[in-house]
Design a protein around this motif. Structure first.
Motif, PDB file in Angstrom:
ATOM      1  N   GLY A   1      51.900  34.798  45.748  1.00 57.71           N
ATOM      2  CA  GLY A   1      51.078  35.633  46.628  1.00 57.71           C
ATOM      3  C   GLY A   1      50.212  34.797  47.558  1.00 57.71           C
ATOM      4  O   GLY A   1      49.016  35.027  47.692  1.00 57.71           O
TER       5      GLY A   1
ATOM      6  N   ASN B   1      49.859  34.732  50.615  1.00 57.33           N
ATOM      7  CA  ASN B   1      49.246  35.429  51.752  1.00 57.33           C
ATOM      8  C   ASN B   1      48.061  36.277  51.321  1.00 57.33           C
ATOM      9  O   ASN B   1      47.347  36.834  52.156  1.00 57.33           O
ATOM     10  CB  ASN B   1      50.268  36.340  52.440  1.00 57.33           C
ATOM     11  N   GLY B   2      47.821  36.397  50.027  1.00 60.06           N
ATOM     12  CA  GLY B   2      46.746  37.268  49.539  1.00 60.06           C
ATOM     13  C   GLY B   2      45.378  36.608  49.687  1.00 60.06           C
ATOM     14  O   GLY B   2      45.258  35.473  50.151  1.00 60.06           O
TER      15      GLY B   2
ATOM     16  N   VAL C   1      43.066  35.636  47.288  1.00 58.76           N
ATOM     17  CA  VAL C   1      42.922  34.464  46.424  1.00 58.76           C
ATOM     18  C   VAL C   1      43.951  33.406  46.808  1.00 58.76           C
ATOM     19  O   VAL C   1      43.627  32.222  46.971  1.00 58.76           O
ATOM     20  CB  VAL C   1      43.089  34.853  44.936  1.00 58.76           C
ATOM     21  N   GLY C   2      45.211  33.853  46.982  1.00 59.35           N
ATOM     22  CA  GLY C   2      46.294  32.902  47.242  1.00 59.35           C
ATOM     23  C   GLY C   2      46.063  32.080  48.505  1.00 59.35           C
ATOM     24  O   GLY C   2      46.243  30.863  48.497  1.00 59.35           O
TER      25      GLY C   2
ATOM     26  N   SER D   1      56.203  37.764  50.804  1.00 58.24           N
ATOM     27  CA  SER D   1      57.326  38.472  51.414  1.00 58.24           C
ATOM     28  C   SER D   1      57.591  37.838  52.784  1.00 58.24           C
ATOM     29  O   SER D   1      56.690  37.232  53.388  1.00 58.24           O
ATOM     30  CB  SER D   1      57.036  39.967  51.518  1.00 58.24           C
TER      31      SER D   1
ATOM     32  N   TYR E   1      59.503  35.990  47.586  1.00 57.17           N
ATOM     33  CA  TYR E   1      59.535  36.387  46.179  1.00 57.17           C
ATOM     34  C   TYR E   1      60.564  37.486  45.890  1.00 57.17           C
ATOM     35  O   TYR E   1      60.831  37.798  44.743  1.00 57.17           O
ATOM     36  CB  TYR E   1      58.146  36.763  45.654  1.00 57.17           C
TER      37      TYR E   1
ATOM     38  N   TYR F   1      46.128  34.457  36.103  1.00 55.39           N
ATOM     39  CA  TYR F   1      44.795  35.024  36.369  1.00 55.39           C
ATOM     40  C   TYR F   1      44.856  36.511  36.706  1.00 55.39           C
ATOM     41  O   TYR F   1      43.903  37.074  37.256  1.00 55.39           O
ATOM     42  CB  TYR F   1      44.056  34.223  37.448  1.00 55.39           C
TER      43      TYR F   1
ATOM     44  N   ALA G   1      49.505  41.691  37.999  1.00 58.35           N
ATOM     45  CA  ALA G   1      49.786  42.683  39.039  1.00 58.35           C
ATOM     46  C   ALA G   1      51.061  43.471  38.767  1.00 58.35           C
ATOM     47  O   ALA G   1      51.141  44.650  39.113  1.00 58.35           O
ATOM     48  CB  ALA G   1      49.895  41.975  40.392  1.00 58.35           C
TER      49      ALA G   1
ATOM     50  N   ASN H   1      39.515  33.332  34.124  1.00 58.33           N
ATOM     51  CA  ASN H   1      38.700  34.514  34.423  1.00 58.33           C
ATOM     52  C   ASN H   1      37.405  34.050  35.063  1.00 58.33           C
ATOM     53  O   ASN H   1      36.612  33.342  34.453  1.00 58.33           O
ATOM     54  CB  ASN H   1      38.410  35.284  33.127  1.00 58.33           C
TER      55      ASN H   1
ATOM     56  N   ARG I   1      50.427  46.735  50.884  1.00 54.96           N
ATOM     57  CA  ARG I   1      51.205  45.507  50.667  1.00 54.96           C
ATOM     58  C   ARG I   1      51.876  45.047  51.956  1.00 54.96           C
ATOM     59  O   ARG I   1      52.965  44.504  51.936  1.00 54.96           O
ATOM     60  CB  ARG I   1      52.222  45.691  49.529  1.00 54.96           C
TER      61      ARG I   1
ATOM     62  N   VAL J   1      49.590  43.585  54.404  1.00 52.14           N
ATOM     63  CA  VAL J   1      48.591  42.767  55.091  1.00 52.14           C
ATOM     64  C   VAL J   1      48.568  41.323  54.584  1.00 52.14           C
ATOM     65  O   VAL J   1      48.931  41.045  53.453  1.00 52.14           O
ATOM     66  CB  VAL J   1      47.162  43.369  54.952  1.00 52.14           C
TER      67      VAL J   1
ATOM     68  N   GLY K   1      45.841  38.621  53.839  1.00 50.49           N
ATOM     69  CA  GLY K   1      44.396  38.464  53.682  1.00 50.49           C
ATOM     70  C   GLY K   1      43.738  39.771  53.289  1.00 50.49           C
ATOM     71  O   GLY K   1      44.386  40.694  52.799  1.00 50.49           O
ATOM     72  N   LYS K   2      42.426  39.849  53.508  1.00 50.89           N
ATOM     73  CA  LYS K   2      41.648  40.991  53.028  1.00 50.89           C
ATOM     74  C   LYS K   2      41.305  41.972  54.150  1.00 50.89           C
ATOM     75  O   LYS K   2      41.176  41.592  55.314  1.00 50.89           O
ATOM     76  CB  LYS K   2      40.321  40.520  52.400  1.00 50.89           C
TER      77      LYS K   2
HETATM   78  N1  LIG Z   1      41.011  36.377  36.861  1.00 55.91           N
HETATM   79  C1  LIG Z   1      40.111  36.404  37.820  1.00 55.91           C
HETATM   80  O1  LIG Z   1      39.007  35.896  37.667  1.00 55.91           O
HETATM   81  C2  LIG Z   1      40.447  37.079  39.128  1.00 55.91           C
HETATM   82  C3  LIG Z   1      39.533  37.093  40.176  1.00 55.91           C
HETATM   83  C4  LIG Z   1      39.908  37.709  41.361  1.00 55.91           C
HETATM   84  C5  LIG Z   1      41.162  38.304  41.489  1.00 55.91           C
HETATM   85  N2  LIG Z   1      42.007  38.296  40.432  1.00 55.91           N
HETATM   86  C6  LIG Z   1      43.361  38.862  40.538  1.00 55.91           C
HETATM   87  O2  LIG Z   1      44.023  38.110  41.490  1.00 55.91           O
HETATM   88  C7  LIG Z   1      45.039  38.894  42.094  1.00 55.91           C
HETATM   89  C8  LIG Z   1      45.036  38.673  43.594  1.00 55.91           C
HETATM   90  O3  LIG Z   1      43.821  39.173  44.151  1.00 55.91           O
HETATM   91  P1  LIG Z   1      43.656  39.210  45.715  1.00 55.91           P
HETATM   92  O4  LIG Z   1      42.294  39.662  45.989  1.00 55.91           O
HETATM   93  O5  LIG Z   1      44.124  37.918  46.284  1.00 55.91           O
HETATM   94  O6  LIG Z   1      44.694  40.369  46.100  1.00 55.91           O
HETATM   95  P2  LIG Z   1      45.431  40.610  47.463  1.00 55.91           P
HETATM   96  O7  LIG Z   1      44.668  40.049  48.601  1.00 55.91           O
HETATM   97  O8  LIG Z   1      45.818  42.031  47.462  1.00 55.91           O
HETATM   98  O9  LIG Z   1      46.778  39.717  47.342  1.00 55.91           O
HETATM   99  C9  LIG Z   1      47.742  40.010  46.377  1.00 55.91           C
HETATM  100  C10 LIG Z   1      48.951  39.096  46.608  1.00 55.91           C
HETATM  101  O10 LIG Z   1      49.857  39.253  45.519  1.00 55.91           O
HETATM  102  C11 LIG Z   1      51.137  39.644  45.998  1.00 55.91           C
HETATM  103  N3  LIG Z   1      51.679  40.576  44.993  1.00 55.91           N
HETATM  104  C12 LIG Z   1      51.124  41.721  44.559  1.00 55.91           C
HETATM  105  N4  LIG Z   1      51.906  42.309  43.622  1.00 55.91           N
HETATM  106  C13 LIG Z   1      52.976  41.490  43.486  1.00 55.91           C
HETATM  107  C14 LIG Z   1      54.144  41.541  42.687  1.00 55.91           C
HETATM  108  N5  LIG Z   1      54.390  42.569  41.831  1.00 55.91           N
HETATM  109  N6  LIG Z   1      55.027  40.521  42.786  1.00 55.91           N
HETATM  110  C15 LIG Z   1      54.811  39.484  43.625  1.00 55.91           C
HETATM  111  N7  LIG Z   1      53.710  39.373  44.430  1.00 55.91           N
HETATM  112  C16 LIG Z   1      52.818  40.382  44.358  1.00 55.91           C
HETATM  113  C17 LIG Z   1      50.885  40.285  47.332  1.00 55.91           C
HETATM  114  O11 LIG Z   1      52.052  40.163  48.107  1.00 55.91           O
HETATM  115  P3  LIG Z   1      52.398  41.294  49.243  1.00 55.91           P
HETATM  116  O12 LIG Z   1      51.359  41.145  50.310  1.00 55.91           O
HETATM  117  O13 LIG Z   1      53.759  40.958  49.680  1.00 55.91           O
HETATM  118  O14 LIG Z   1      52.287  42.607  48.522  1.00 55.91           O
HETATM  119  C18 LIG Z   1      49.733  39.417  47.863  1.00 55.91           C
HETATM  120  O15 LIG Z   1      50.225  38.205  48.376  1.00 55.91           O
HETATM  121  C19 LIG Z   1      44.792  40.345  41.651  1.00 55.91           C
HETATM  122  O16 LIG Z   1      45.776  40.671  40.686  1.00 55.91           O
HETATM  123  C20 LIG Z   1      43.408  40.296  41.051  1.00 55.91           C
HETATM  124  O17 LIG Z   1      43.284  41.215  40.006  1.00 55.91           O
HETATM  125  C21 LIG Z   1      41.690  37.681  39.256  1.00 55.91           C
END
Ligand SMILES: NC(=O)c1ccc[n+]([C@@H]2O[C@H](COP(=O)([O-])OP(=O)(O)OC[C@H]3O[C@@H](n4cnc5c(N)ncnc54)[C@H](OP(=O)(O)O)[C@@H]3O)[C@@H](O)[C@H]2O)c1
Length: 211
Positions: free
Chosen positions: A18, A20-21, A23-24, A43, A60, A105, A108, A144, A199, A201, A203-204
């Motif tokens: 991920g 492009n997300g 965190v990623g 994607s 992916y 972490y 999803a 976490n 899904r 975008v 970034g945020k």
């Molecule tokens: N453990 C911790 O402390 C902590 C802290 C913060 C966040 N998190 C977790 O970190 C994750 C990412 O957060 P974020 O804010 O970066 O979210 P985000 O901006 O929505 O980004 C999510 C990323 O994951 C990809 N993705 C989602 N579902 C997927 C799947 N089933 N298979 C493959 N790729 C998938 C998305 O790809 P597409 O754009 O193609 O959909 C996107 O690149 C979340 O699950 C959140 O709960 C954990």
């Protein structure tokens, strides 16, 4: 995750799921700044964004995803950052070289499952614990952000202060750039959430006060 948990060194190679997300994309930029090679899953529509951040994008949804990553890093990678979990977690583990670290972490892939996230989370933690006992030199951890806040609040705050200060300093210096997919007013929150969950975008989606 990058420096405290996986302790990846300059010259290393990592996989960021991920990329492009929110965190990623931050993880990719922090790693590139630290001299680390990054392979980022996303994607296909987000590959230009991921490439612009300095990572090598891989799709992916491609059935050959893991073969493609192995071709890019034949000796295995130093760390995989996985927030998807589910069946793909085994593949993340197999991508590691001896001495490498899997940092999970999130989960999803199972968060929409019927019956809630409790059992998938227990299964995830069990797998990570089991893998840590295997005699192969690899490590598996769950990261976490909020860990430790209940019982060791002073240490938790000190760690957060140090880490967030470092990240925000890099932001101020322009070394890392937040990926803002869209900025929308508070009155359009429902639309903002729909967009964020679409899904599509990179970034945020940022909500700001109404003018
Ligand atoms: N453990 C911790 O402390 C902590 C802290 C913060 C966040 N998190 C977790 O970190 C994750 C990412 O957060 P974020 O804010 O970066 O979210 P985000 O901006 O929505 O980004 C999510 C990323 O994951 C990809 N993705 C989602 N579902 C997927 C799947 N089933 N298979 C493959 N790729 C998938 C998305 O790809 P597409 O754009 O193609 O959909 C996107 O690149 C979340 O699950 C959140 O709960 C954990």
């Amino acid at each position: 995750m990058l420096h405290r948990t996986a302790e990846v060194r300059r010259g290393g190679t990592i996989v960021v799921l991920g990329a492009n997300g929110g965190v990623g994309s931050t993880l990719v930029q922090l790693a590139r700044h630290a001299g680390i090679t990054v392979i980022g899953t996303a994607s296909a529509r987000h590959h230009d964004t991921v490439r612009a951040l300095g990572a090598t994008p891989v799709d992916y949804r491609d059935p050959e995803l893991y073969a493609t990553i192995r071709a890019l890093a034949p000796e295995g990678v130093d760390a995989v950052f996985d927030h998807v979990a589910g069946p793909g977690l085994n593949e993340s583990w197999r991508l590691l070289r001896a001495g490498g670290t899997l940092v999970a972490y999130g989960n999803a892939s199972t968060k929409e499952d019927e019956g809630g996230n409790f059992w998938p989370t227990i299964r995830l933690f069990s797998r990570l614990a089991l893998w840590n006992y295997l005699p192969n030199g690899k490590g598996a951890h769950f990261y976490n952000l909020w860990a430790g806040r209940r019982f060791t609040i002073a240490a938790f705050r000190a760690k957060q202060r140090e880490d967030l200060t470092a990240v925000l300093r890099l932001l101020g210096e322009g070394v890392i750039t937040p990926q803002v997919a869209a900025t929308m007013p508070l009155s359009a929150t429902a639309d903002a959430l729909t967009l964020a969950e679409s899904r599509t975008v990179a970034g945020k989606v940022v909500i700001i006060p109404d003018a």
